[in-house]
Design a protein around this motif. Structure first.
Motif, PDB file in Angstrom:
ATOM      1  N   ALA A   1      22.083  36.950  -4.742  1.00 27.54           N
ATOM      2  CA  ALA A   1      21.841  36.777  -3.300  1.00 27.54           C
ATOM      3  C   ALA A   1      20.330  36.817  -3.079  1.00 27.54           C
ATOM      4  O   ALA A   1      19.685  37.819  -3.395  1.00 27.54           O
ATOM      5  N   VAL A   2      19.763  35.733  -2.586  1.00 33.31           N
ATOM      6  CA  VAL A   2      18.303  35.647  -2.413  1.00 33.31           C
ATOM      7  C   VAL A   2      17.963  35.685  -0.919  1.00 33.31           C
ATOM      8  O   VAL A   2      18.439  34.864  -0.142  1.00 33.31           O
ATOM      9  N   GLN A   3      17.122  36.650  -0.550  1.00 27.99           N
ATOM     10  CA  GLN A   3      16.677  36.773   0.849  1.00 27.99           C
ATOM     11  C   GLN A   3      15.278  36.166   0.973  1.00 27.99           C
ATOM     12  O   GLN A   3      14.333  36.676   0.381  1.00 27.99           O
ATOM     13  N   GLY A   4      15.153  35.079   1.715  1.00 26.38           N
ATOM     14  CA  GLY A   4      13.841  34.463   1.899  1.00 26.38           C
ATOM     15  C   GLY A   4      13.643  33.291   0.959  1.00 26.38           C
ATOM     16  O   GLY A   4      13.705  33.449  -0.265  1.00 26.38           O
ATOM     17  N   LEU A   5      13.427  32.108   1.526  1.00 34.00           N
ATOM     18  CA  LEU A   5      13.292  30.888   0.722  1.00 34.00           C
ATOM     19  C   LEU A   5      11.898  30.292   0.898  1.00 34.00           C
ATOM     20  O   LEU A   5      11.733  29.084   0.995  1.00 34.00           O
ATOM     21  N   GLY A   6      10.897  31.153   0.956  1.00 32.14           N
ATOM     22  CA  GLY A   6       9.513  30.692   1.091  1.00 32.14           C
ATOM     23  C   GLY A   6       8.968  30.291  -0.272  1.00 32.14           C
ATOM     24  O   GLY A   6       9.706  29.861  -1.171  1.00 32.14           O
ATOM     25  N   ASN A   7       7.667  30.470  -0.437  1.00 29.70           N
ATOM     26  CA  ASN A   7       7.020  30.007  -1.668  1.00 29.70           C
ATOM     27  C   ASN A   7       7.661  30.586  -2.919  1.00 29.70           C
ATOM     28  O   ASN A   7       7.939  29.869  -3.869  1.00 29.70           O
ATOM     29  N   VAL A   8       7.876  31.903  -2.932  1.00 29.34           N
ATOM     30  CA  VAL A   8       8.429  32.522  -4.140  1.00 29.34           C
ATOM     31  C   VAL A   8       9.943  32.348  -4.200  1.00 29.34           C
ATOM     32  O   VAL A   8      10.495  31.970  -5.236  1.00 29.34           O
ATOM     33  N   GLY A   9      10.612  32.636  -3.086  1.00 31.80           N
ATOM     34  CA  GLY A   9      12.082  32.578  -3.070  1.00 31.80           C
ATOM     35  C   GLY A   9      12.605  31.216  -3.505  1.00 31.80           C
ATOM     36  O   GLY A   9      13.578  31.117  -4.254  1.00 31.80           O
TER      37      GLY A   9
ATOM     38  N   ASP B   1      17.684  32.655   5.138  1.00 32.71           N
ATOM     39  CA  ASP B   1      16.311  32.579   5.630  1.00 32.71           C
ATOM     40  C   ASP B   1      16.395  32.461   7.152  1.00 32.71           C
ATOM     41  O   ASP B   1      17.317  31.826   7.666  1.00 32.71           O
ATOM     42  N   VAL B   2      15.448  33.090   7.831  1.00 37.73           N
ATOM     43  CA  VAL B   2      15.450  32.967   9.296  1.00 37.73           C
ATOM     44  C   VAL B   2      15.180  31.515   9.707  1.00 37.73           C
ATOM     45  O   VAL B   2      15.509  31.110  10.813  1.00 37.73           O
ATOM     46  N   ASP B   3      14.581  30.760   8.778  1.00 39.00           N
ATOM     47  CA  ASP B   3      14.379  29.330   9.007  1.00 39.00           C
ATOM     48  C   ASP B   3      15.610  28.584   8.473  1.00 39.00           C
ATOM     49  O   ASP B   3      15.773  28.396   7.260  1.00 39.00           O
TER      50      ASP B   3
ATOM     51  N   ALA C   1      24.075  34.310   7.271  1.00 42.76           N
ATOM     52  CA  ALA C   1      23.108  34.689   8.302  1.00 42.76           C
ATOM     53  C   ALA C   1      22.186  35.773   7.742  1.00 42.76           C
ATOM     54  O   ALA C   1      22.609  36.549   6.872  1.00 42.76           O
ATOM     55  N   PRO C   2      20.916  35.838   8.209  1.00 44.69           N
ATOM     56  CA  PRO C   2      19.969  36.798   7.630  1.00 44.69           C
ATOM     57  C   PRO C   2      20.516  38.221   7.501  1.00 44.69           C
ATOM     58  O   PRO C   2      20.365  38.852   6.458  1.00 44.69           O
ATOM     59  N   GLU C   3      21.187  38.734   8.495  1.00 45.25           N
ATOM     60  CA  GLU C   3      21.658  40.122   8.441  1.00 45.25           C
ATOM     61  C   GLU C   3      22.795  40.322   7.432  1.00 45.25           C
ATOM     62  O   GLU C   3      23.051  41.445   6.987  1.00 45.25           O
ATOM     63  N   ALA C   4      23.489  39.222   7.079  1.00 42.87           N
ATOM     64  CA  ALA C   4      24.668  39.342   6.210  1.00 42.87           C
ATOM     65  C   ALA C   4      24.301  39.370   4.721  1.00 42.87           C
ATOM     66  O   ALA C   4      25.151  39.647   3.877  1.00 42.87           O
ATOM     67  N   ILE C   5      23.037  39.104   4.392  1.00 41.10           N
ATOM     68  CA  ILE C   5      22.674  38.952   2.975  1.00 41.10           C
ATOM     69  C   ILE C   5      22.847  40.262   2.191  1.00 41.10           C
ATOM     70  O   ILE C   5      23.170  40.258   1.018  1.00 41.10           O
TER      71      ILE C   5
ATOM     72  N   ILE D   1      23.350  40.523  -8.263  1.00 44.63           N
ATOM     73  CA  ILE D   1      21.931  40.819  -8.007  1.00 44.63           C
ATOM     74  C   ILE D   1      21.570  40.490  -6.561  1.00 44.63           C
ATOM     75  O   ILE D   1      22.010  39.463  -6.025  1.00 44.63           O
ATOM     76  N   PHE D   2      20.772  41.349  -5.945  1.00 42.59           N
ATOM     77  CA  PHE D   2      20.174  41.052  -4.636  1.00 42.59           C
ATOM     78  C   PHE D   2      18.667  40.913  -4.857  1.00 42.59           C
ATOM     79  O   PHE D   2      18.031  41.816  -5.397  1.00 42.59           O
ATOM     80  N   ALA D   3      18.099  39.768  -4.449  1.00 42.58           N
ATOM     81  CA  ALA D   3      16.665  39.507  -4.664  1.00 42.58           C
ATOM     82  C   ALA D   3      15.931  39.375  -3.328  1.00 42.58           C
ATOM     83  O   ALA D   3      15.949  38.309  -2.705  1.00 42.58           O
ATOM     84  N   PRO D   4      15.274  40.457  -2.857  1.00 44.05           N
ATOM     85  CA  PRO D   4      14.531  40.372  -1.595  1.00 44.05           C
ATOM     86  C   PRO D   4      13.197  39.629  -1.806  1.00 44.05           C
ATOM     87  O   PRO D   4      12.338  40.092  -2.544  1.00 44.05           O
ATOM     88  N   CYS D   5      13.068  38.493  -1.166  1.00 43.13           N
ATOM     89  CA  CYS D   5      11.845  37.681  -1.306  1.00 43.13           C
ATOM     90  C   CYS D   5      11.297  37.308   0.070  1.00 43.13           C
ATOM     91  O   CYS D   5      10.752  36.214   0.252  1.00 43.13           O
TER      92      CYS D   5
END
Ligand code: NAI
Length: 355
Positions: A177-185, A203-205, A222-226, A233-237
């Motif tokens: 589970a990946v949180q955040g799909l920006g540059n690193v995510g 991602d909030v986007d 949805a962001p809160e459900a991640i 694995i949970f990957a906060p990015c």
């Protein structure tokens, strides 16, 4: 607002308040510790609610950089800068050059780089006023965007932790589970997808989440459900302080490891995760890939050397996981112990030289 007695002050060597009215610049530069070398850390631009929020952020982030460099075996100290302002409409070439002048006045004690709210291209402007910049665009002799290397380090770290925890030879077949799909995510998703892992992302986007569905066959929530996704694995990015009492109680994963800085809302949450049987991969160790890459610019970028350094993240994590298990302590505490031991050794060496 207090500084010396601030709860995040943590014996900083120097905190500089920068003001350049003509350029519209208000910034803070924090140098936490230079026992191992000059302080390196990114320059963030963010519309902080107030000065206290900016101070807290710069103090916490610069301390983290000290530990990141120490745990990665780099001869660098920890520092960070924050510019108070909205990067979408307040970032100008004049402001960036004014920031460069402020960095130059520190005569190399602080080396700056891109961070949230600033880009590699911005640093071409900062560079006009100071030599003490890394993470420059390739055409200026730099190594460009460090994010893919940060993602690679996270990937190596997750692979090492998966082997340690489940004896798995690869990440193939695992659910992340990946949180955040920006540059690193985003880069991390690509590496995980190529390795055969299945992905749930948020991602909030919403457009980024939709793109991940199309590109990586990811599921999106949805962001809160991640936090509550049933995955190995949970990957906060995304942002920091995401692991608190509430989110930790909802996690259903066996491993937490991702790029975000300062993931634990407080050090106590390392123990909260441990008591729930969740293996936490200390952020400042697993996300050091970008730092290893930009630091290499100082001695002439050598991709093979950088790759070896980034692969070392997996080995360092393994040593930390084993020592935490042996002593029955949270992995975060074991990682801090490793970093502090290296700092103490450097200070001891310096004291001996001065004697
Ligand atoms: P970024 O700004 O490119 O990406 C962050 C993403 O997270 C954005 O797409 C944003 O929409 C999303 N996001 C924000 N709040 C969210 C939420 N509540 N839920 C889901 N998504 C959310 O940042 P970047 O460069 O990818 O960095 C990610 C994290 O890793 C940051 O905490 C950064 O400090 C840290 N980091 C980055 C390094 C790098 O090389 N870029 C190096 C070391 C740490």
């Amino acid at each position: 607002m207090t500084v010396f007695s601030h709860e995040a002050f943590a014996d900083h060597e120097q905190v500089v308040f920068v003001s350049d009215e003509a350029a519209g610049l208000k910034a803070l530069i924090a140098i936490h510790d230079t026992a191992l070398g000059p302080a390196l850390g990114g320059c963030r631009m963010y519309p902080y609610a107030d000065e206290e929020a900016a101070l807290r952020d710069v103090l916490r982030l610069s301390r983290g950089m000290t530990y990141k460099a120490a745990a990665s075996g780099l001869d660098l100290g920890g520092g960070k800068a924050v510019i108070i302002g909205d990067p979408r409409n307040q970032k100008t070439p004049a402001l960036l050059r004014a920031m460069g002048r402020a960095v130059e006045r520190l005569a190399g004690r602080y080396i700056t780089a891109e961070d949230v709210g600033t880009t590699v291209a911005d640093f071409a402007e900062v560079r006009k006023a100071t030599r003490h910049v890394v993470g420059l665009p390739v055409e200026l002799g730099g190594t460009g965007d460090p994010s893919p290397t940060t993602a690679l380090g996270v990937f190596y770290g997750l692979a090492a932790a998966t082997r340690h925890r489940w004896g798995a030879e690869s990440l193939s077949g695992l659910h992340v589970a990946v949180q955040g799909l920006g540059n690193v995510g985003w880069h991390l998703c690509r590496l995980l997808h190529e390795a055969g892992a299945s992905l749930t992302v948020s991602d909030v986007d919403g457009s980024l989440a939709a793109k991940a569905v199309a590109t990586f066959a990811a599921r999106t929530v949805a962001p809160e459900a991640i936090y509550a996704v049933d995955a190995e694995i949970f990957a906060p990015c995304a942002m920091g302080a995401v692991l608190d009492d509430e989110t930790a109680s909802r996690l259903r994963c066996g491993i937490v490891g991702g790029a975000a800085n300062n993931q634990l809302a407080s050090e106590d949450h390392g123990e909260v995760l441990r008591s729930r049987g969740i293996l936490y991969l200390p952020d400042f160790v697993i996300n050091a890939g970008g730092m290893i890459r930009v630091a290499s610019e100082r001695d002439g970028y050598d991709p093979d050397l950088v790759d070896r350094g980034v692969q070392g993240i997996g080995r360092t994590l393994l040593a930390i996981l084993r020592s935490a298990e042996a002593d029955g302590i949270p992995t975060q505490a074991a990682a801090l112990r490793l970093a502090q031991a290296r700092l103490a050794q450097a200070r001891g060496g310096r004291a001996a030289l001065a004697a």
